[in-house]
Design an enzyme around this catalytic site. Structure first.
Site, mmCIF file in Angstrom:
data_model
loop_
_atom_site.group_PDB
_atom_site.id
_atom_site.type_symbol
_atom_site.label_atom_id
_atom_site.label_comp_id
_atom_site.label_asym_id
_atom_site.label_seq_id
_atom_site.Cartn_x
_atom_site.Cartn_y
_atom_site.Cartn_z
ATOM 1 C CB ILE A 14 -45.177 19.120 43.336
ATOM 2 C CG1 ILE A 14 -45.173 19.155 41.632
ATOM 3 C CG2 ILE A 14 -45.369 17.767 44.009
ATOM 4 C CD1 ILE A 14 -44.143 18.289 41.021
ATOM 5 C CG PHE A 82 -41.367 19.187 47.056
ATOM 6 C CD1 PHE A 82 -41.911 19.137 48.298
ATOM 7 C CD2 PHE A 82 -41.831 18.386 46.192
ATOM 8 C CE1 PHE A 82 -43.154 18.280 48.489
ATOM 9 C CE2 PHE A 82 -42.937 17.670 46.325
ATOM 10 C CZ PHE A 82 -43.698 17.330 47.412
ATOM 11 C CE LYS A 86 -40.761 23.771 38.703
ATOM 12 N NZ LYS A 86 -41.772 23.238 38.205
ATOM 13 C CG ASN A 101 -30.279 25.613 44.623
ATOM 14 O OD1 ASN A 101 -30.399 25.943 45.538
ATOM 15 N ND2 ASN A 101 -31.285 24.758 44.187
ATOM 16 C CB SER A 126 -37.376 13.789 37.479
ATOM 17 O OG SER A 126 -37.827 13.980 36.076
ATOM 18 C CE1 TYR A 151 -35.515 17.790 36.092
ATOM 19 C CE2 TYR A 151 -35.010 19.193 37.910
ATOM 20 C CZ TYR A 151 -35.976 17.916 37.642
ATOM 21 O OH TYR A 151 -37.068 17.838 38.148
ATOM 22 C CE LYS A 155 -35.238 16.867 40.926
ATOM 23 N NZ LYS A 155 -35.518 17.124 42.196
ATOM 24 C CG LEU A 201 -48.868 20.462 26.412
ATOM 25 C CD1 LEU A 201 -48.642 20.914 25.140
ATOM 26 C CD2 LEU A 201 -49.165 18.772 26.181
ATOM 27 C CG PHE A 219 -42.250 22.259 21.108
ATOM 28 C CD1 PHE A 219 -42.142 22.086 22.471
ATOM 29 C CD2 PHE A 219 -42.185 23.219 20.373
ATOM 30 C CE1 PHE A 219 -42.030 23.376 23.010
ATOM 31 C CE2 PHE A 219 -42.129 24.616 20.853
ATOM 32 C CZ PHE A 219 -42.283 24.464 22.368
ATOM 33 N NE ARG A 232 -42.720 13.895 27.615
ATOM 34 C CZ ARG A 232 -42.058 13.941 26.377
ATOM 35 N NH1 ARG A 232 -42.616 12.673 25.692
ATOM 36 N NH2 ARG A 232 -41.214 14.388 25.745
ATOM 37 C CD GLU A 297 -30.403 20.283 21.489
ATOM 38 O OE1 GLU A 297 -30.588 21.740 21.512
ATOM 39 O OE2 GLU A 297 -29.378 20.027 21.901
HETATM 40 C C1 WQD Z 1 -44.714 17.711 27.357
HETATM 41 C C2 WQD Z 1 -44.703 17.578 25.960
HETATM 42 C C3 WQD Z 1 -43.285 18.669 24.399
HETATM 43 C C4 WQD Z 1 -44.719 22.775 25.264
HETATM 44 C C5 WQD Z 1 -41.135 18.121 32.123
HETATM 45 C C6 WQD Z 1 -40.164 18.515 32.625
HETATM 46 C C7 WQD Z 1 -39.166 17.496 33.373
HETATM 47 C C8 WQD Z 1 -40.236 16.651 34.169
HETATM 48 C C9 WQD Z 1 -41.583 16.037 33.565
HETATM 49 C C10 WQD Z 1 -39.741 17.049 36.619
HETATM 50 C C11 WQD Z 1 -43.581 17.326 25.184
HETATM 51 C C12 WQD Z 1 -44.776 19.346 24.089
HETATM 52 C C13 WQD Z 1 -44.627 21.526 25.619
HETATM 53 C C14 WQD Z 1 -45.282 23.450 24.311
HETATM 54 C C15 WQD Z 1 -45.243 21.462 23.017
HETATM 55 N N1 WQD Z 1 -40.479 17.282 35.419
HETATM 56 N N2 WQD Z 1 -45.010 20.694 24.131
HETATM 57 N N3 WQD Z 1 -45.436 22.854 23.192
HETATM 58 O O1 WQD Z 1 -40.793 17.937 28.635
HETATM 59 O O2 WQD Z 1 -42.389 15.951 29.314
HETATM 60 O O3 WQD Z 1 -41.147 17.299 31.057
HETATM 61 O O4 WQD Z 1 -41.986 17.240 33.010
HETATM 62 O O5 WQD Z 1 -38.991 16.579 36.734
HETATM 63 O O6 WQD Z 1 -38.019 17.938 34.023
HETATM 64 O O7 WQD Z 1 -39.232 19.138 31.739
HETATM 65 O O8 WQD Z 1 -43.039 18.242 29.720
HETATM 66 O O9 WQD Z 1 -44.667 19.627 29.618
HETATM 67 O O10 WQD Z 1 -42.645 20.358 28.787
HETATM 68 O O11 WQD Z 1 -43.513 18.541 27.570
HETATM 69 O O12 WQD Z 1 -45.464 20.567 22.117
HETATM 70 O O13 WQD Z 1 -45.264 24.803 24.348
HETATM 71 O O14 WQD Z 1 -45.564 18.827 25.409
HETATM 72 O O15 WQD Z 1 -42.564 18.733 23.226
HETATM 73 O O16 WQD Z 1 -43.641 16.598 24.021
HETATM 74 P P1 WQD Z 1 -41.687 17.254 29.646
HETATM 75 P P2 WQD Z 1 -43.381 19.321 28.853
#
Ligand code: WQD
Length: 339
Positions: A14, A82, A86, A101, A126, A151, A155, A201, A219, A232, A297
């Site tokens: 970012i 930034f 993370k 940190n 976040s 994490y 924030k 993802l 997942f 999301r 989880e």
């Molecule tokens: C999105 C969706 C997973 C990978 C992240 C950061 C968080 C914040 C926002 C900064 C979920 C699903 C993912 C995979 C999957 N960023 N998934 N298979 O968890 O919403 O949050 O971005 O502050 O700190 O962790 O994003 O992209 O990991 O997951 O099914 O191989 O995709 O279960 O539903 P998340 P993500």
């Protein structure tokens, strides 16, 4: 020469896109990045896009004397912060490293800012502060839930520290609560560079489509959502970058030297994992191999942003579509494959 802005973590995903947005808006960015989670090749990409070198200090930002010397040398007008660890999973294994940190750097930064009379701070926060909201979309008034990870807690605590300092000292600060940043600069000169197996993802999808991963594991598809997969708010990283310029402009123009506020940065719409896969397949023109696996989880079921406040006060909202973000992410992945 426009106002000089220090971008800590400015070689990150970012951060680097925000450096582009700052320069294109007439600011003069200066990068401070220890490259612990970014690559020096990003500086080459920035030079290709901007046609000039961006000053960069490859140093740890938790260095009071260094910060003060940079502030003086460059006559810095504002800071976009930034720099932070993370990785959600890693934060649960190494809490002290994350608190030291992420919060130590923030405190050192504000100490140095106050010592040099710099009063404009944009903080990278976040949507994780909202945890599992009862009823999305979430506004900035939606109650902050106990953090689900160390994490996320850094924030939440970071926002509270900044709020308290702004009340006591001449500091104007804005916390930007990011939803899910995806995509890459359309030039494919900069983009997301996950190290190892991507947690997120979209990079996992693009690496699967590029043949680097055998298949995507979704997942869980037994959530209480229309198609059973999590929802999301995915936002193009360039829209997110431009929001930082809007927030900086808002802070710098604000008369009250004790300004503190928070803003949601999202598209305002929710999309499920399966919807992303389907949209990506339209972008790439090929089926994406995936299978359904167990729930991850700590995953939130559904969260997306109410972005009315950002629109009303910052005069900002997203301009790019989900499909554009996925197309830019795919173009970047293909560029990486070719490099
Ligand atoms: C999105 C969706 C997973 C990978 C992240 C950061 C968080 C914040 C926002 C900064 C979920 C699903 C993912 C995979 C999957 N960023 N998934 N298979 O968890 O919403 O949050 O971005 O502050 O700190 O962790 O994003 O992209 O990991 O997951 O099914 O191989 O995709 O279960 O539903 P998340 P993500």
């Amino acid at each position: 020469m426009g106002p000089k802005i220090l971008v800590t973590g400015g070689a990150g995903f970012i951060g680097s896109h925000t450096v582009v947005a700052l320069a294109e808006a007439g600011y003069e960015p200066v990068i401070l990045d220890d490259f612990s989670n970014s690559e020096s090749s990003v500086l080459t990409g920035l030079r290709s896009i901007l046609g000039k070198d961006i000053p960069c200090y490859a140093r740890d930002c938790n260095d009071y004397a260094l910060l003060r010397s940079i502030f003086r040398e460059h006559q810095i007008s504002g800071i976009i912060h930034f720099a932070a660890f993370k990785a959600v999973g890693e934060s649960m294994q190494e809490p002290l490293a994350y608190y030291r940190n992420n919060l130590g750097s923030l405190i050192t930064l504000m100490d140095a800012m106050l010592a040099e009379g710099i009063s404009n701070l944009i903080f990278s926060s976040s949507c994780t502060v909202y945890g599992n909201p009862d009823q999305p979309p979430v506004t900035e008034e939606t109650p902050v839930k106990p953090a689900a990870s160390v994490y996320g807690n850094t924030k939440q605590i970071g926002e509270e520290i900044i709020r308290d300092v702004c009340a006591a000292k001449p500091l104007k600060a804005i916390s930007l609560r990011y939803f899910n940043p995806i995509g890459a600069h359309p030039s494919a000169e900069i983009g997301e560079l996950p190290r190892g197996i991507p947690n997120n993802l979209v990079p996992f999808i693009t690496q699967t489509a590029a043949g680097l991963r055998k298949s995507l594991t979704i997942f869980g598809n037994d959530y209480p959502t229309p198609d059973g997969t999590c929802i999301r708010d995915y936002i193009h990283v360039m829209d997110l970058a431009e929001a930082h310029v809007s927030a900086l402009r808002y802070a710098m123009a604000h008369a009250d030297v004790h300004l503190y506020d928070t803003f949601n940065l999202g598209s305002g719409q929710g999309n499920s994992v399966l919807e992303l896969v389907q949209q990506f397949e339209q972008v790439s023109g090929s089926p994406l191999p995936y299978q359904i696996g167990p729930r991850r989880e700590g995953d939130v079921v559904a969260v997306w942003a109410d972005v009315q406040k950002s629109s009303n006060l910052l005069g900002w909202k997203t301009r790019r579509t989900l499909k554009e973000a996925l197309a830019d992410a795919w173009r970047w992945q293909q560029k990486l494959a070719g490099s």
